[in-house]
Structures are given as C-alpha cells and as structure tokens.
Design a protein around this motif. Structure first.
Motif, PDB file in Angstrom:
ATOM      1  N   ILE A  51       0.326 -92.952  62.450  1.00 30.95           N
ATOM      2  CA  ILE A  51       0.239 -94.373  62.788  1.00 30.95           C
ATOM      3  C   ILE A  51       0.796 -95.220  61.657  1.00 30.95           C
ATOM      4  CG2 ILE A  51      -1.381 -96.279  63.198  1.00 30.95           C
ATOM      5  CD1 ILE A  51      -3.135 -94.218  64.718  1.00 30.95           C
ATOM      6  N   ALA A  52       0.439 -94.898  60.414  1.00 28.90           N
ATOM      7  CA  ALA A  52       0.918 -95.663  59.262  1.00 28.90           C
ATOM      8  C   ALA A  52       2.431 -95.556  59.106  1.00 28.90           C
ATOM      9  CB  ALA A  52       0.224 -95.188  57.994  1.00 28.90           C
ATOM     10  N   ALA A  53       2.978 -94.377  59.365  1.00 26.57           N
ATOM     11  CA  ALA A  53       4.422 -94.172  59.215  1.00 26.57           C
ATOM     12  C   ALA A  53       5.224 -94.904  60.288  1.00 26.57           C
ATOM     13  CB  ALA A  53       4.745 -92.680  59.261  1.00 26.57           C
ATOM     14  N   ASN A  54       4.615 -95.158  61.432  1.00 27.02           N
ATOM     15  CA  ASN A  54       5.326 -95.797  62.538  1.00 27.02           C
ATOM     16  C   ASN A  54       4.928 -97.247  62.756  1.00 27.02           C
ATOM     17  OD1 ASN A  54       7.041 -93.619  63.791  1.00 27.02           O
ATOM     18  ND2 ASN A  54       5.077 -92.600  63.596  1.00 27.02           N
ATOM     19  N   LEU A  55       4.173 -97.793  61.841  1.00 26.75           N
ATOM     20  CA  LEU A  55       3.752 -99.182  61.940  1.00 26.75           C
ATOM     21  C   LEU A  55       4.914-100.100  61.574  1.00 26.75           C
ATOM     22  CD1 LEU A  55       1.281-101.005  62.446  1.00 26.75           C
ATOM     23  CD2 LEU A  55       0.891-100.951  60.001  1.00 26.75           C
ATOM     24  N   VAL A  56       5.229-101.032  62.438  1.00 34.29           N
ATOM     25  CA  VAL A  56       6.310-101.983  62.196  1.00 34.29           C
ATOM     26  C   VAL A  56       5.672-103.272  61.707  1.00 34.29           C
ATOM     27  CG1 VAL A  56       8.209-103.257  63.230  1.00 34.29           C
ATOM     28  CG2 VAL A  56       7.674-100.949  64.024  1.00 34.29           C
ATOM     29  N   PRO A  57       6.010-103.696  60.479  1.00 35.41           N
ATOM     30  CA  PRO A  57       5.396-104.920  59.956  1.00 35.41           C
ATOM     31  C   PRO A  57       5.902-106.160  60.698  1.00 35.41           C
ATOM     32  CG  PRO A  57       7.061-104.121  58.443  1.00 35.41           C
ATOM     33  CD  PRO A  57       6.937-103.097  59.533  1.00 35.41           C
ATOM     34  N   ALA A  58       5.069-107.164  60.741  1.00 34.24           N
ATOM     35  CA  ALA A  58       5.440-108.417  61.393  1.00 34.24           C
ATOM     36  C   ALA A  58       6.490-109.126  60.549  1.00 34.24           C
ATOM     37  CB  ALA A  58       4.218-109.306  61.560  1.00 34.24           C
ATOM     38  N   SER A  59       7.445-109.741  61.213  1.00 35.78           N
ATOM     39  CA  SER A  59       8.470-110.483  60.483  1.00 35.78           C
ATOM     40  C   SER A  59       7.986-111.911  60.266  1.00 35.78           C
ATOM     41  CB  SER A  59       9.780-110.474  61.258  1.00 35.78           C
ATOM     42  OG  SER A  59       9.604-111.101  62.505  1.00 35.78           O
ATOM     43  N   PRO A  60       8.432-112.535  59.177  1.00 38.22           N
ATOM     44  CA  PRO A  60       8.008-113.920  58.932  1.00 38.22           C
ATOM     45  C   PRO A  60       8.601-114.851  59.988  1.00 38.22           C
ATOM     46  CG  PRO A  60       9.607-113.217  57.299  1.00 38.22           C
ATOM     47  CD  PRO A  60       9.295-112.029  58.142  1.00 38.22           C
ATOM     48  N   ARG A  61       7.849-115.840  60.337  1.00 37.79           N
ATOM     49  CA  ARG A  61       8.309-116.797  61.350  1.00 37.79           C
ATOM     50  C   ARG A  61       9.363-117.699  60.758  1.00 37.79           C
ATOM     51  NH1 ARG A  61       4.078-119.387  65.093  1.00 37.79           N
ATOM     52  NH2 ARG A  61       5.850-119.196  66.428  1.00 37.79           N
ATOM     53  N   ARG A  62      10.275-118.067  61.591  1.00 38.28           N
ATOM     54  CA  ARG A  62      11.316-119.001  61.154  1.00 38.28           C
ATOM     55  C   ARG A  62      10.707-120.390  61.053  1.00 38.28           C
ATOM     56  NH1 ARG A  62      16.707-117.834  64.491  1.00 38.28           N
ATOM     57  NH2 ARG A  62      17.765-118.341  62.570  1.00 38.28           N
ATOM     58  N   THR A  63      11.068-121.081  59.996  1.00 38.86           N
ATOM     59  CA  THR A  63      10.538-122.422  59.803  1.00 38.86           C
ATOM     60  C   THR A  63      11.476-123.491  60.343  1.00 38.86           C
ATOM     61  OG1 THR A  63      11.466-122.492  57.579  1.00 38.86           O
ATOM     62  CG2 THR A  63       9.187-121.772  57.796  1.00 38.86           C
ATOM     63  N   THR A  64      12.738-123.139  60.526  1.00 45.29           N
ATOM     64  CA  THR A  64      13.675-124.108  61.051  1.00 45.29           C
ATOM     65  C   THR A  64      13.860-123.889  62.536  1.00 45.29           C
ATOM     66  OG1 THR A  64      15.553-122.670  60.570  1.00 45.29           O
ATOM     67  CG2 THR A  64      14.921-124.224  58.856  1.00 45.29           C
TER      68      THR A  64
END
Length: 69
Positions: A51-64
C-alpha cells in the motif's frame, strides 16, 4: 515480533476489492505471500508495504485560475 497473516478474503476486504485482485497480485508475484498446503496467506507487513509503495501523493492545488477566452 510476530507478524499477522491474512487470508485472501481479508486482504480483499482491507483493500476494498473483490478476492480476484489479491489473487492477481499473488499470481503476478507483486506481493510476497506464504503458501501452507492449499492455503495462501499474506503478511500484514507485506500488505502495508504494498500500500505504501503504491500510494500516490496528492498534488498541490493551483492557486491561479485560468481565464477562458
């Protein structure tokens, strides 16, 4: 420390899938497993590592905001 071994049905329940998915992971050798006779068991630590190896981190939201033309 002893590791807890889970059945295919328990792994499927934890992952929120059918039993077919963990069986496919086993068949493709994508997750380590223990085979005792006809019983197949997966160590909880191996499942956590998968599970840890296949976890995709959340991308930062665009501010513009994009302006439509």
């Amino acid at each position: 420390m002893t590791d807890c071994y889970l059945s295919v049905a328990q792994v499927a329940e934890i992952l929120g899938t059918t039993e077919r998915f963990p069986r496919r992971l086993i068949a493709e050798r994508r997750i380590p497993y223990l085979k005792a006779g006809k019983h197949v068991r997966i160590a909880r630590s191996a499942l956590d590592a998968y599970i840890a190896a296949n976890l995709v981190p959340a991308s930062p939201r665009r501010t513009t905001l994009r302006r439509s033309v």
